[in-house]
Design a protein around this motif. Structure first.
Motif, PDB file in Angstrom:
ATOM      1  N   ALA A 195      77.878  24.968  29.777  1.00  0.00           N
ATOM      2  CA  ALA A 195      78.834  26.012  30.329  1.00  0.00           C
ATOM      3  C   ALA A 195      78.224  26.508  31.589  1.00  0.00           C
ATOM      4  CB  ALA A 195      79.293  27.005  29.567  1.00  0.00           C
ATOM      5  N   PRO A 199      81.710  25.649  33.379  1.00  0.00           N
ATOM      6  CA  PRO A 199      82.373  26.555  32.433  1.00  0.00           C
ATOM      7  C   PRO A 199      83.893  26.061  31.962  1.00  0.00           C
ATOM      8  CG  PRO A 199      81.941  27.878  34.556  1.00  0.00           C
ATOM      9  CD  PRO A 199      81.191  26.509  34.741  1.00  0.00           C
ATOM     10  N   VAL A 203      85.347  25.423  28.467  1.00  0.00           N
ATOM     11  CA  VAL A 203      86.461  26.042  28.080  1.00  0.00           C
ATOM     12  C   VAL A 203      87.464  25.104  27.718  1.00  0.00           C
ATOM     13  CG1 VAL A 203      88.484  27.611  28.684  1.00  0.00           C
ATOM     14  CG2 VAL A 203      85.986  28.180  29.035  1.00  0.00           C
ATOM     15  N   ARG A 204      88.055  24.234  28.378  1.00  0.00           N
ATOM     16  CA  ARG A 204      88.858  23.236  28.103  1.00  0.00           C
ATOM     17  C   ARG A 204      88.524  22.381  26.648  1.00  0.00           C
ATOM     18  NH1 ARG A 204      89.800  18.299  27.657  1.00  0.00           N
ATOM     19  NH2 ARG A 204      87.433  17.843  27.826  1.00  0.00           N
ATOM     20  N   GLN A 207      89.023  24.444  23.751  1.00  0.00           N
ATOM     21  CA  GLN A 207      90.621  24.850  23.422  1.00  0.00           C
ATOM     22  C   GLN A 207      90.858  23.493  22.958  1.00  0.00           C
ATOM     23  OE1 GLN A 207      91.899  27.531  23.207  1.00  0.00           O
ATOM     24  NE2 GLN A 207      94.025  27.492  24.586  1.00  0.00           N
ATOM     25  N   ARG A 216      82.319  28.437  18.611  1.00  0.00           N
ATOM     26  CA  ARG A 216      83.192  28.981  19.809  1.00  0.00           C
ATOM     27  C   ARG A 216      82.516  30.044  20.204  1.00  0.00           C
ATOM     28  NH1 ARG A 216      88.547  29.295  21.143  1.00  0.00           N
ATOM     29  NH2 ARG A 216      89.067  31.483  22.283  1.00  0.00           N
ATOM     30  N   LEU A 220      80.988  30.001  24.222  1.00  0.00           N
ATOM     31  CA  LEU A 220      81.652  30.941  25.232  1.00  0.00           C
ATOM     32  C   LEU A 220      80.812  32.223  25.556  1.00  0.00           C
ATOM     33  CD1 LEU A 220      85.409  30.190  24.248  1.00  0.00           C
ATOM     34  CD2 LEU A 220      84.082  28.856  25.891  1.00  0.00           C
ATOM     35  N   VAL A 223      80.609  32.826  29.157  1.00  0.00           N
ATOM     36  CA  VAL A 223      82.026  32.593  29.948  1.00  0.00           C
ATOM     37  C   VAL A 223      82.718  33.826  29.879  1.00  0.00           C
ATOM     38  CG1 VAL A 223      83.762  31.034  30.093  1.00  0.00           C
ATOM     39  CG2 VAL A 223      81.566  30.339  29.301  1.00  0.00           C
ATOM     40  N   THR A 227      89.203  32.234  32.504  1.00  0.00           N
ATOM     41  CA  THR A 227      88.963  31.038  32.160  1.00  0.00           C
ATOM     42  C   THR A 227      88.527  31.086  30.682  1.00  0.00           C
ATOM     43  OG1 THR A 227      86.625  31.172  32.424  1.00  0.00           O
ATOM     44  CG2 THR A 227      87.753  30.026  34.207  1.00  0.00           C
ATOM     45  N   THR A 228      88.637  32.201  30.247  1.00  0.00           N
ATOM     46  CA  THR A 228      88.229  32.182  28.515  1.00  0.00           C
ATOM     47  C   THR A 228      89.684  32.077  27.909  1.00  0.00           C
ATOM     48  OG1 THR A 228      86.331  33.718  28.992  1.00  0.00           O
ATOM     49  CG2 THR A 228      87.176  33.496  26.534  1.00  0.00           C
ATOM     50  N   PRO A 229      89.782  30.996  26.844  1.00  0.00           N
ATOM     51  CA  PRO A 229      91.039  31.122  26.238  1.00  0.00           C
ATOM     52  C   PRO A 229      91.237  31.888  25.087  1.00  0.00           C
ATOM     53  CG  PRO A 229      89.561  29.278  25.334  1.00  0.00           C
ATOM     54  CD  PRO A 229      88.849  30.221  26.517  1.00  0.00           C
TER      55      PRO A 229
END
Length: 233
Positions: A195, A199, A203-204, A207, A216, A220, A223, A227-229
């Motif tokens: 990342a 990044p 993230v993709r 997710q 997780r 992240l 991140v 963009t952070t889900p």
């Protein structure tokens, strides 16, 4: 005296027995510690390695494994890892070292020993011999041994933009259903390192795979922003 004996003597000379129980407790180690901290240990070992050079790759591998196998204290295993990466023997880092590193990973079986080998030794071989090592990492990623799986997952941690994303994911995915802390942590750490250069892709992936919990959070950790889900339900 053998190199292993010189290593043992040098470490004992700088040991602080009062520190040993604290170090062992922190590391949750079944093997006792001498009480030698990292800085003094590295300085002492550099002197020993410089004073007792090894001729030839087979002799070097035997010396590394002798220090490793005869270790009575954890610092001696750290010494074996440092000998395996000593600059004088850089040219010996070939595919012939794979059995040595595999033995060290399987018998070391703890993060303080395995992670250095994974990221610096096995990772170095992967960079130098990508075709052979890629196939090996795919095998290790599916192995029944947790520490071989962790090694495969972490093997590209220093690659940054050179990361083979398909290989990274292929090494991660056999362990996605593993609830072991060290498997989950490795997944998150490997994704967090990637990342740093991509990044949005991490993230993709997080997710898309529904990665949750420790993995997780680690993936992240750095991140931020849009963009952070959202958290998975």
């Amino acid at each position: 005296m053998t190199l292993a004996q010189h290593v043992r003597q040098a470490l004992k000379e700088i040991a602080d027995p009062d520190k040993a129980p604290v170090m062992r407790s922190y590391m949750k180690s079944s093997m006792p510690f001498l009480g030698v901290q990292a800085g003094p240990r590295r300085t002492a070992l550099r002197r020993v390695f410089a004073a007792h050079p090894i001729d030839g790759a087979p002799e070097w591998r035997r010396a590394v494994l002798e220090v490793w196998r005869e270790a009575e204290y954890r610092e001696e295993r750290y010494a074996a890892i440092e000998l395996s990466g000593y600059h004088r023997y850089r040219e010996h880092q070939t595919l012939y070292t794979i059995p040595m590193y595999e033995e060290m990973v399987v018998t070391g079986a703890w993060w303080d020993l395995v992670d250095e080998i994974a990221t610096h030794r096995v990772g170095g071989l992967l960079a130098a011999f990508p075709d052979t090592m890629r196939a090996l990492m795919l095998d290790w990623a599916r192995d029944g041994d947790l520490w071989k799986r962790r090694t495969a997952i972490l093997s590209q941690n220093r690659f940054k933009k050179a990361t083979d994303t398909a290989l990274l994911y292929a090494c991660i995915e056999p362990s996605l259903s593993d609830n072991d802390f060290f498997a989950r942590k490795a997944i998150g750490w490997a994704l967090r390192e990637y990342a740093k250069v991509n990044p949005a892709e991490v993230v993709r992936y997080v997710q898309a795979k529904g990665i949750s919990g420790l993995s997780r959070r680690e993936a992240l950790r750095n991140v931020t922003g849009s963009t952070t889900p959202p958290a998975q339900p």
